[in-house]
Design a protein around this motif. Structure first.
Motif, PDB file in Angstrom:
ATOM      1  N   GLY A 295      72.282  33.595  56.584  1.00 62.66           N
ATOM      2  CA  GLY A 295      72.070  34.574  55.527  1.00 62.66           C
ATOM      3  C   GLY A 295      70.862  35.468  55.776  1.00 62.66           C
ATOM      4  O   GLY A 295      70.445  36.217  54.894  1.00 62.66           O
ATOM      5  N   VAL A 296      70.285  35.386  56.958  1.00 68.75           N
ATOM      6  CA  VAL A 296      69.109  36.183  57.289  1.00 68.75           C
ATOM      7  C   VAL A 296      69.491  37.650  57.388  1.00 68.75           C
ATOM      8  O   VAL A 296      70.529  37.999  57.944  1.00 68.75           O
ATOM      9  N   ARG A 297      68.613  38.503  56.830  1.00 66.73           N
ATOM     10  CA  ARG A 297      68.828  39.941  56.896  1.00 66.73           C
ATOM     11  C   ARG A 297      67.708  40.571  57.722  1.00 66.73           C
ATOM     12  O   ARG A 297      66.661  39.950  57.955  1.00 66.73           O
ATOM     13  N   GLY A 298      67.920  41.797  58.143  1.00 65.50           N
ATOM     14  CA  GLY A 298      66.966  42.490  58.999  1.00 65.50           C
ATOM     15  C   GLY A 298      65.562  42.565  58.441  1.00 65.50           C
ATOM     16  O   GLY A 298      64.580  42.501  59.183  1.00 65.50           O
ATOM     17  N   GLU A 299      65.428  42.681  57.130  1.00 70.74           N
ATOM     18  CA  GLU A 299      64.098  42.821  56.530  1.00 70.74           C
ATOM     19  C   GLU A 299      63.390  41.485  56.305  1.00 70.74           C
ATOM     20  O   GLU A 299      62.237  41.456  55.881  1.00 70.74           O
TER      21      GLU A 299
ATOM     22  N   VAL B 116      53.157  40.254  59.687  1.00 67.48           N
ATOM     23  CA  VAL B 116      54.532  39.785  59.613  1.00 67.48           C
ATOM     24  C   VAL B 116      55.435  40.692  60.454  1.00 67.48           C
ATOM     25  O   VAL B 116      55.356  41.915  60.369  1.00 67.48           O
ATOM     26  N   VAL B 117      56.286  40.074  61.260  1.00 66.56           N
ATOM     27  CA  VAL B 117      57.280  40.793  62.052  1.00 66.56           C
ATOM     28  C   VAL B 117      58.645  40.451  61.477  1.00 66.56           C
ATOM     29  O   VAL B 117      58.953  39.281  61.238  1.00 66.56           O
ATOM     30  N   GLU B 118      59.446  41.484  61.237  1.00 65.72           N
ATOM     31  CA  GLU B 118      60.766  41.298  60.651  1.00 65.72           C
ATOM     32  C   GLU B 118      61.828  41.097  61.730  1.00 65.72           C
ATOM     33  O   GLU B 118      61.647  41.503  62.871  1.00 65.72           O
ATOM     34  N   HIS B 119      62.953  40.508  61.335  1.00 66.41           N
ATOM     35  CA  HIS B 119      64.070  40.299  62.260  1.00 66.41           C
ATOM     36  C   HIS B 119      64.516  41.601  62.916  1.00 66.41           C
ATOM     37  O   HIS B 119      64.781  41.639  64.111  1.00 66.41           O
ATOM     38  N   ARG B 120      64.622  42.672  62.146  1.00 66.25           N
ATOM     39  CA  ARG B 120      65.091  43.934  62.727  1.00 66.25           C
ATOM     40  C   ARG B 120      64.105  44.471  63.761  1.00 66.25           C
ATOM     41  O   ARG B 120      64.509  45.054  64.757  1.00 66.25           O
ATOM     42  N   GLN B 121      62.815  44.288  63.525  1.00 69.97           N
ATOM     43  CA  GLN B 121      61.811  44.739  64.495  1.00 69.97           C
ATOM     44  C   GLN B 121      61.926  43.941  65.786  1.00 69.97           C
ATOM     45  O   GLN B 121      61.920  44.507  66.881  1.00 69.97           O
ATOM     46  N   LEU B 122      62.050  42.641  65.647  1.00 76.76           N
ATOM     47  CA  LEU B 122      62.186  41.795  66.831  1.00 76.76           C
ATOM     48  C   LEU B 122      63.499  42.087  67.550  1.00 76.76           C
ATOM     49  O   LEU B 122      63.539  42.150  68.780  1.00 76.76           O
ATOM     50  N   GLY B 123      64.569  42.292  66.793  1.00 72.60           N
ATOM     51  CA  GLY B 123      65.861  42.620  67.400  1.00 72.60           C
ATOM     52  C   GLY B 123      65.796  43.903  68.219  1.00 72.60           C
ATOM     53  O   GLY B 123      66.321  43.974  69.332  1.00 72.60           O
ATOM     54  N   ASN B 124      65.128  44.920  67.684  1.00 75.36           N
ATOM     55  CA  ASN B 124      64.960  46.176  68.421  1.00 75.36           C
ATOM     56  C   ASN B 124      64.135  45.964  69.686  1.00 75.36           C
ATOM     57  O   ASN B 124      64.446  46.513  70.745  1.00 75.36           O
ATOM     58  N   TYR B 125      63.085  45.181  69.565  1.00 76.14           N
ATOM     59  CA  TYR B 125      62.227  44.902  70.721  1.00 76.14           C
ATOM     60  C   TYR B 125      63.014  44.173  71.817  1.00 76.14           C
ATOM     61  O   TYR B 125      62.975  44.549  72.983  1.00 76.14           O
ATOM     62  N   VAL B 126      63.756  43.139  71.420  1.00 77.58           N
ATOM     63  CA  VAL B 126      64.542  42.362  72.386  1.00 77.58           C
ATOM     64  C   VAL B 126      65.563  43.250  73.085  1.00 77.58           C
ATOM     65  O   VAL B 126      65.690  43.223  74.313  1.00 77.58           O
TER      66      VAL B 126
END
Length: 186
Positions: free
Chosen positions: A58-62, A81-91
């Motif tokens: 249920g995790v969302r980008g924010e 704090v680093v969000e999932h969407r930020q990490l996803g973009n970085y990866v």
């Protein structure tokens, strides 16, 4: 969180982050025992036959994926704090720029408590690769690191310039170099 930090810093970080659960290995369980959190020991879960079934998170980008704490040079360390969407973009960016392929192996020779090593960590975890978390004792010894890199046929390494310079000053300098990708930066 790097449990080799002074106990007061570890406790301050845990309090500032409002930690409720700490996941650790048995060898480090004592280091986090006094934090007032539930401690989950990885080996205990494995021994109990924990499920490997995929869970819908249920995790969302924010949503927060992690918090990284500053060195505290201006006083008390502060969490960023680093969000999932930020990490996803970085990866995605790192995987593309470095042309990382599924199944690659990458070594991390820095603490996980600083984001400079995340170039190795998250792309491997998210891309089906092998992540080698090299301990401080091996990472600071050119001969030991060279032997590790050769034995495990490590394909990638992210290292800061000063660390690389020190490693390359030894007699078997080429052995510390990865087979495919060397990322130098800090």
């Amino acid at each position: 969180m790097d449990t080799s930090f002074p106990a007061a810093r570890v406790k301050a970080i845990a309090e500032d982050a409002s930690l409720r659960v700490v996941v650790t290995q048995r060898a480090y369980a004592q280091d986090v025992a006094g934090l007032g959190c539930t401690t989950v020991v990885v080996e205990d879960v494995e021994e109990a036959g924990g499920s490997t079934e995929r869970v819908a998170s249920g995790v969302r980008g924010e949503n927060a994926v992690y918090a990284i704490f500053t060195s505290g040079s201006t006083g008390r360390p502060k969490g960023v704090v680093v969000e999932h969407r930020q990490l996803g973009n970085y990866v995605a960016s790192i995987q593309g720029r470095l042309k990382l392929t599924e199944g690659m192996s990458f070594a991390s020779v820095t603490t996980l408590a600083a984001d400079l090593g995340h170039t190795a960590v998250f792309p491997m975890l998210c891309g089906g690769g092998t992540l080698h978390l090299v301990g401080k004792d091996v990472a600071s010894d050119a001969e030991a690191l060279g032997a590790y890199m050769q034995t495990h046929r490590v394909e990638g390494l992210k290292v800061v310039p000063s660390h690389l310079r020190a490693l390359l000053s030894g007699p078997n300098a080429k052995q510390v170099l990865p087979l495919k990708r060397l990322v130098v930066g800090g």
